[in-house]
Every structure is written in C-alpha cells, then in structure tokens.
Design a protein around this motif. Sequence first.
Motif, PDB file in Angstrom:
ATOM      1  N   VAL A 122       0.837  -1.205   0.000  1.00 13.02           N
ATOM      2  CA  VAL A 122       0.000   0.000   0.000  1.00 13.02           C
ATOM      3  C   VAL A 122       0.869   1.252   0.000  1.00 13.02           C
ATOM      4  N   SER A 123       1.886   1.275   0.858  1.00 15.75           N
ATOM      5  CA  SER A 123       2.755   2.460   0.927  1.00 15.75           C
ATOM      6  C   SER A 123       3.574   2.643  -0.337  1.00 15.75           C
ATOM      7  N   THR A 124       3.768   1.579  -1.113  1.00 18.99           N
ATOM      8  CA  THR A 124       4.536   1.690  -2.362  1.00 18.99           C
ATOM      9  C   THR A 124       3.702   2.311  -3.471  1.00 18.99           C
ATOM     10  N   ILE A 125       2.511   1.765  -3.728  1.00 20.58           N
ATOM     11  CA  ILE A 125       1.729   2.274  -4.863  1.00 20.58           C
ATOM     12  C   ILE A 125       1.089   3.621  -4.550  1.00 20.58           C
ATOM     13  N   TYR A 130       7.399   5.364   3.484  1.00 22.58           N
ATOM     14  CA  TYR A 130       7.850   5.783   4.810  1.00 22.58           C
ATOM     15  C   TYR A 130       9.364   5.694   4.964  1.00 22.58           C
ATOM     16  N   GLY A 131       9.996   4.742   4.294  1.00 18.15           N
ATOM     17  CA  GLY A 131      11.445   4.625   4.399  1.00 18.15           C
ATOM     18  C   GLY A 131      11.918   3.748   5.537  1.00 18.15           C
ATOM     19  N   ASN A 132      10.994   3.261   6.371  1.00 17.98           N
ATOM     20  CA  ASN A 132      11.393   2.386   7.476  1.00 17.98           C
ATOM     21  C   ASN A 132      11.576   0.949   7.037  1.00 17.98           C
ATOM     22  N   VAL A 233       3.658  12.541   2.055  1.00 18.99           N
ATOM     23  CA  VAL A 233       5.012  12.979   2.396  1.00 18.99           C
ATOM     24  C   VAL A 233       5.786  11.808   2.980  1.00 18.99           C
ATOM     25  N   GLY A 234       5.212  11.153   3.992  1.00 24.02           N
ATOM     26  CA  GLY A 234       5.758   9.913   4.515  1.00 24.02           C
ATOM     27  C   GLY A 234       7.192   9.991   4.992  1.00 24.02           C
ATOM     28  N   PHE A 235       7.464  10.773   6.042  1.00 26.74           N
ATOM     29  CA  PHE A 235       8.829  10.867   6.544  1.00 26.74           C
ATOM     30  C   PHE A 235       9.324   9.546   7.118  1.00 26.74           C
ATOM     31  N   GLY A 236       8.454   8.787   7.761  1.00 25.64           N
ATOM     32  CA  GLY A 236       8.861   7.529   8.366  1.00 25.64           C
ATOM     33  C   GLY A 236       9.234   7.640   9.822  1.00 25.64           C
ATOM     34  N   ASP A 237       9.143   8.858  10.402  1.00 27.39           N
ATOM     35  CA  ASP A 237       9.445   8.984  11.823  1.00 27.39           C
ATOM     36  C   ASP A 237       8.336   8.398  12.687  1.00 27.39           C
TER      37      ASP A 237
END
Length: 343
Positions: A122-125, A130-132, A233-237
Amino acid sequence: MAPRSGLVCPTVRRPRVRAAAQGRSRGCAVPGTVLLLLAYLAYLALGTGVFWMLESPAARDSSARFQRDKWALLRNFTCLDGPALDSMIRGIVDAYQSGDIVLGNTTSMGRWEIMGSFFFSVSTITTIGYGNLSPHTMAARLFCIFFALVGIPLNLIMLNHLGHLMQQGVHRCARRLGGAWQDPAKARWLAGSGALLSGLLLFLLLPPLLFSRMEGWSYMEGFYFAFITLSTVGFGDYVIGMDPSRRYPLWYKNTVSLWILFGMAWLALIIKLILSLMETSGRSYSCCHHSSKEDFERQCWRLGPEGQAEPYSPQPGCCAEGSLGITPHSEPSAQASCCGKDS
C-alpha cells in the motif's frame, strides 16, 4: 413601426495602443512564469529558514548527548573499545532497518509477514514511502520496480474514481438542497462545507484517537502522522505497528490501509479546490497595462432605427468585460435581456 435597435458593446482601442497591447500579451506568459518561480523559491526559502531555526539546536543537542553517553559507556566498560562499539551500533541500526529488534526476547516485528507485506504494498503504490522498510533481496527490488510502475498509475486511477464519486455525492446533495430551499448558491455552499467538515472529522480528527489507543502516541503525534501520511510525504518517523512491546490485531493495518485510500482521495479533492481557486485568481490578472485613460477607452454603441451607430450609456453590467468586437443581437429578446429595455 420603427424596428428595435440592436445594442452592442465593443471595446474601442486606438491603433497604436492595440499593437502595443498585443505585443505585451504575447510576452505576458514569461513574466507570469518568472513570478510563479520566484514565489515558489521564496516559499522554499521560508521553509528552509524556519526548519533550520527550529530543528538545528535540537539536532545538535541530540548529537552531543549521544556522544556523552557513548564515552560514558566506554569509560565504565573498559573491555570495550571505540571501533567495537561503533560496529555494534551499526549492527543494531542495520537490524532495525531489516525489521529485527534486539529489545527483550523479541527478534522480529513481523514486517515481512502477510500484514506487513500488504502494508508495504500500500505504501509503495500510494507513493507514501515511509522509508522504514525496503526490500533487501535483488529479486524483491526488481519486482518492486515493476510493481510500482503499474501500481502507481492504477492507484491514481482509483483515487480519481473515488474522488469523482465523492464530488458527485456533494453535487447531488447540493441539487436536493437547492430544490428544497430554492437557493442554489446557499445549497452549494452548505454541501461543500459539509463535505469539508465531514472529511476533516473522518480522516484527520478521529483517526488520531485510534492511533493514540493502539500506538501510545499523543493526539498531536497521531494528527501529525495522519496528515503526513495522507499527503504522501511519509517521513517515516511515525509508522504504525512498529512497537515490539505491543500486540496489534489483524484488522488494524487493514483498516488503516482503507483509511489511507479514501483519505488520499478526499485530500486530493481539497488540494484540487485550492489549486482551482489559486488559478482562478491568477487568471483574473490582466496583461494589458495602460498609461492613461486616453490610451484605452471603453464605449457602448447601439444601432439606430436607420442602421447608424450612435453612442449609448448602458446600465451597469450591460457591457461584457470580455467583448472585443461588435456582436449585433439578431433577436429582439436578446436586446431586451441585455439592459432590460428597448429603444
């Protein structure tokens, strides 16, 4: 019986000014682009300065505190040396990025189980990223490229379809309210306000309560995560399901995935509305600059009974702002609807 006179409202420009105005209109797009670029860079400069002033002191304090703790550990445990400790820290960081954890007896957070893999898809498409979590095998990386290549356009189509359905629902409510109240403008305003407030409630104000309950975050942390996620934006923090000390139910990530899908569609509608308002205000700017009243005159004329043109002072709003030439009205009804009376 004298025929009804046709009312026309041309814009009269003097020849030398007309040529100059045409030259300015051809070059108007370039200054507009330059102004937009300057505003864009100024906004980036504003963000750079604010983030630098707010975050730089905290980052320096965090780095200094880490170095103090590191040297205190080396002094208390003389069997450790600096390179060995640095190697252990790098191993912990790599293990965390791979989805493992070394706290207590927990060795894995289940990032690549069924639910974790679904949430990663989901976070990919949705381009949140997020980068985590990221694939480490070459086969998974190659598949991720092709998966995103097809999935991102598919996600955009899905968001566009959902946004269209939401927009249709708002318009349907506006039509029903307009028919009941006999006031379409007020009905459109009320329907749009209702869509905005209900979206704020469902996608930004209520979800932080769930995140506070499931993740132990404060309400402001949950609200921050909600907006950063829906805006892609999805910083991943802040990422859900990452606390190894908590047990998450199976429905949790599925519900959050649906919230992301519908919330992104709603936020895209809001951003589209803001962009349309900005573009409308930008188009209202005129490219013609006039040095004096004598360079640009606006007059209204009407055709007399014998076909001759004669000046006419219309009622306010009679002459359309965009009329550039003589457009005679062929029907008497059209003449009467312009200013409300015949000659």
